[in-house]
Design a protein around this motif. Sequence first.
Motif, PDB file in Angstrom:
ATOM      1  N   LYS A  31       4.042  -5.785  -2.948  1.00  0.00           N
ATOM      2  CA  LYS A  31       5.407  -5.787  -3.501  1.00  0.00           C
ATOM      3  C   LYS A  31       5.639  -4.553  -4.379  1.00  0.00           C
ATOM      4  N   LYS A  32       4.679  -4.274  -5.262  1.00  0.00           N
ATOM      5  CA  LYS A  32       4.816  -3.107  -6.155  1.00  0.00           C
ATOM      6  C   LYS A  32       4.898  -1.814  -5.358  1.00  0.00           C
ATOM      7  N   LEU A  33       4.036  -1.682  -4.361  1.00  0.00           N
ATOM      8  CA  LEU A  33       3.993  -0.451  -3.579  1.00  0.00           C
ATOM      9  C   LEU A  33       5.267  -0.268  -2.763  1.00  0.00           C
ATOM     10  N   ASN A  34       5.803  -1.342  -2.245  1.00  0.00           N
ATOM     11  CA  ASN A  34       7.070  -1.235  -1.502  1.00  0.00           C
ATOM     12  C   ASN A  34       8.212  -0.794  -2.411  1.00  0.00           C
ATOM     13  N   GLU A  35       8.210  -1.297  -3.657  1.00  0.00           N
ATOM     14  CA  GLU A  35       9.232  -0.877  -4.625  1.00  0.00           C
ATOM     15  C   GLU A  35       9.090   0.607  -4.957  1.00  0.00           C
ATOM     16  N   ILE A  36       7.828   1.070  -5.133  1.00  0.00           N
ATOM     17  CA  ILE A  36       7.580   2.488  -5.441  1.00  0.00           C
ATOM     18  C   ILE A  36       8.038   3.367  -4.282  1.00  0.00           C
ATOM     19  N   ALA A  37       7.694   2.953  -3.049  1.00  0.00           N
ATOM     20  CA  ALA A  37       8.091   3.731  -1.874  1.00  0.00           C
ATOM     21  C   ALA A  37       9.612   3.817  -1.760  1.00  0.00           C
ATOM     22  N   GLU A  38      10.275   2.735  -2.090  1.00  0.00           N
ATOM     23  CA  GLU A  38      11.741   2.722  -2.048  1.00  0.00           C
ATOM     24  C   GLU A  38      12.322   3.662  -3.103  1.00  0.00           C
ATOM     25  N   ASP A  39      11.726   3.621  -4.319  1.00  0.00           N
ATOM     26  CA  ASP A  39      12.190   4.509  -5.396  1.00  0.00           C
ATOM     27  C   ASP A  39      12.011   5.981  -5.018  1.00  0.00           C
ATOM     28  N   LEU A  40      10.857   6.293  -4.408  1.00  0.00           N
ATOM     29  CA  LEU A  40      10.536   7.689  -4.068  1.00  0.00           C
ATOM     30  C   LEU A  40      11.149   8.112  -2.731  1.00  0.00           C
ATOM     31  N   LYS A  41      11.711   7.111  -2.013  1.00  0.00           N
ATOM     32  CA  LYS A  41      12.312   7.379  -0.696  1.00  0.00           C
ATOM     33  C   LYS A  41      11.291   7.973   0.282  1.00  0.00           C
ATOM     34  N   ILE A  42      10.118   7.327   0.340  1.00  0.00           N
ATOM     35  CA  ILE A  42       9.070   7.765   1.265  1.00  0.00           C
ATOM     36  C   ILE A  42       8.630   6.570   2.117  1.00  0.00           C
ATOM     37  N   PRO A  43       8.112   6.826   3.325  1.00  0.00           N
ATOM     38  CA  PRO A  43       7.691   5.721   4.200  1.00  0.00           C
ATOM     39  C   PRO A  43       6.432   5.031   3.671  1.00  0.00           C
ATOM     40  N   ILE A  44       6.262   3.775   4.034  1.00  0.00           N
ATOM     41  CA  ILE A  44       5.098   2.995   3.617  1.00  0.00           C
ATOM     42  C   ILE A  44       4.571   2.222   4.818  1.00  0.00           C
ATOM     43  N   PHE A  45       3.247   2.098   4.904  1.00  0.00           N
ATOM     44  CA  PHE A  45       2.608   1.474   6.059  1.00  0.00           C
ATOM     45  C   PHE A  45       1.574   0.448   5.598  1.00  0.00           C
ATOM     46  N   GLN A  46       1.554  -0.690   6.253  1.00  0.00           N
ATOM     47  CA  GLN A  46       0.558  -1.727   5.972  1.00  0.00           C
ATOM     48  C   GLN A  46      -0.590  -1.574   6.981  1.00  0.00           C
ATOM     49  N   THR A  47      -1.764  -1.185   6.499  1.00  0.00           N
ATOM     50  CA  THR A  47      -2.903  -1.030   7.412  1.00  0.00           C
ATOM     51  C   THR A  47      -3.433  -2.398   7.831  1.00  0.00           C
ATOM     52  N   GLU A  48      -4.024  -2.425   9.007  1.00  0.00           N
ATOM     53  CA  GLU A  48      -4.578  -3.672   9.547  1.00  0.00           C
ATOM     54  C   GLU A  48      -5.894  -3.367  10.250  1.00  0.00           C
ATOM     55  N   LEU A  49      -6.782  -4.364  10.298  1.00  0.00           N
ATOM     56  CA  LEU A  49      -8.039  -4.197  11.011  1.00  0.00           C
ATOM     57  C   LEU A  49      -7.786  -4.185  12.514  1.00  0.00           C
ATOM     58  N   ASP A  50      -8.406  -3.236  13.205  1.00  0.00           N
ATOM     59  CA  ASP A  50      -8.312  -3.205  14.660  1.00  0.00           C
ATOM     60  C   ASP A  50      -9.193  -4.316  15.236  1.00  0.00           C
ATOM     61  N   SER A  51      -8.743  -4.935  16.328  1.00  0.00           N
ATOM     62  CA  SER A  51      -9.488  -6.067  16.888  1.00  0.00           C
ATOM     63  C   SER A  51     -10.693  -5.634  17.724  1.00  0.00           C
ATOM     64  N   ARG A  52     -10.740  -4.329  18.078  1.00  0.00           N
ATOM     65  CA  ARG A  52     -11.835  -3.867  18.947  1.00  0.00           C
ATOM     66  C   ARG A  52     -12.791  -2.910  18.262  1.00  0.00           C
ATOM     67  N   PHE A  53     -12.257  -1.986  17.449  1.00  0.00           N
ATOM     68  CA  PHE A  53     -13.080  -0.925  16.876  1.00  0.00           C
ATOM     69  C   PHE A  53     -13.111  -1.016  15.347  1.00  0.00           C
ATOM     70  N   TYR A  54     -14.078  -0.281  14.744  1.00  0.00           N
ATOM     71  CA  TYR A  54     -14.169  -0.205  13.286  1.00  0.00           C
ATOM     72  C   TYR A  54     -13.165   0.831  12.774  1.00  0.00           C
ATOM     73  N   ARG A  55     -11.893   0.490  12.917  1.00  0.00           N
ATOM     74  CA  ARG A  55     -10.859   1.418  12.462  1.00  0.00           C
ATOM     75  C   ARG A  55      -9.657   0.620  11.971  1.00  0.00           C
ATOM     76  N   LEU A  56      -8.793   1.348  11.252  1.00  0.00           N
ATOM     77  CA  LEU A  56      -7.584   0.721  10.720  1.00  0.00           C
ATOM     78  C   LEU A  56      -6.392   1.091  11.587  1.00  0.00           C
ATOM     79  N   ASN A  57      -5.602   0.114  11.922  1.00  0.00           N
ATOM     80  CA  ASN A  57      -4.330   0.383  12.587  1.00  0.00           C
ATOM     81  C   ASN A  57      -3.274   0.730  11.528  1.00  0.00           C
ATOM     82  N   ASN A  58      -2.251   1.436  11.948  1.00  0.00           N
ATOM     83  CA  ASN A  58      -1.170   1.891  11.050  1.00  0.00           C
ATOM     84  C   ASN A  58      -1.685   2.857   9.982  1.00  0.00           C
ATOM     85  N   PHE A  59      -2.772   3.565  10.304  1.00  0.00           N
ATOM     86  CA  PHE A  59      -3.298   4.562   9.357  1.00  0.00           C
ATOM     87  C   PHE A  59      -3.580   5.841  10.135  1.00  0.00           C
ATOM     88  N   ASP A  60      -2.514   6.627  10.312  1.00  0.00           N
ATOM     89  CA  ASP A  60      -2.611   7.867  11.080  1.00  0.00           C
ATOM     90  C   ASP A  60      -1.826   8.963  10.344  1.00  0.00           C
TER      91      ASP A  60
END
Length: 348
Positions: A308-337
């Motif tokens: 919630k805090k981070l979404n408010e900060i992103a809105e204030d700064l007018k920058i995009p925000i992404f929620q990372t998630e665990l990939d189901s197959r590999f040891y990597r994060l989705n939505n982190f590029d």
Amino acid sequence: VYMSIQFSSEDILNYLSTNPVAQSDHKPNFLLKFYSPKNYNFESVRDEKIFLSNPIDFNDPYDCRLTFNHDALIKRKLIDWICSSCKNLERNKLREGAFDWTDLDLIYHTRDTSPIHHRDDYTDTIEDALSSILLNKDSQFGKTVKNQIRQILILCNGILREFDEYVNIGVSCFCNCENNYNIDQTNLMWSHYAMNHKGFCVMYCFDENVVDKAIDYKLFRIFQPVKYTKHRVFIPKMVLLRHLRGQSSEQDRQTVIDKVSKSLLTKSTVWKYEGEWRLICNKVNETISFPYAAAIFIGCRAQKNVRKKLNEIAEDLKIPIFQTELDSRFYRLNNFDPEQVYRDLLYR
């Protein structure tokens, strides 16, 4: 003219601004910084500032710390001592209460343990040779020798602490994931610096076409990549010995400035996966203006109030925000590029 070695933080900054420690083709277009979910980190990002840490607080105890080659220094000291005490001796005359010429030969032919020179033809260490010599000496003389060596090591370590006190420098650390960097390597940084993925990561961009504001290039006077090596940064033994004798020169002072500067940007190869860049400034434990946040990535384990805090900060700064998630197959994060995010921002 002999002098005491003294220097200031400004000497270090001036040196670094003209003598890059690790060569880099260009400044990166963007860098990443990982944060734990602490209130002061939320405030810094919201206020478009970054904190400059004292290197003494870093988790790597070797970080920004000079050393010297103990064996090489003891060897030099013993050679000087033996030569001095043997001046009036007949060659090879043995004495129990002092050094003699055969001792000099043993000490001189010990293995060189410096990072640059390797003497494979000599096997004994200085410790081995000295133990062998003192076996045939008077016990009191042996105690005197060991005490003198202990004292000189204490004095040299004191000199390094003295040099540390001259450096009043703050450092902020970033990760460069451009140029085919394996983004999966950031998993460790998410764990170390973002409280096991409960924190967040900010992408700072230094492309005026993306952040839509002028870049303060004076701020980036000392923004350089870290150099990763197997060996620590050494102060030469003769610089220390001359300093102890009060016989330092201006050249010695410049050597120390060079070594201190390099120690701020040199780390063990075990940290190479971080692809670290450092902003170095003469402010310590302070925040400075840093209005270059271009995107926020939320850790996959972040709690609801953090999101919630981070979404408010992103809105204030007018920058995009992404929620990372665990990939189901590999040891990597989705939505982190970050590379893709940078391209999207550049060509939006």
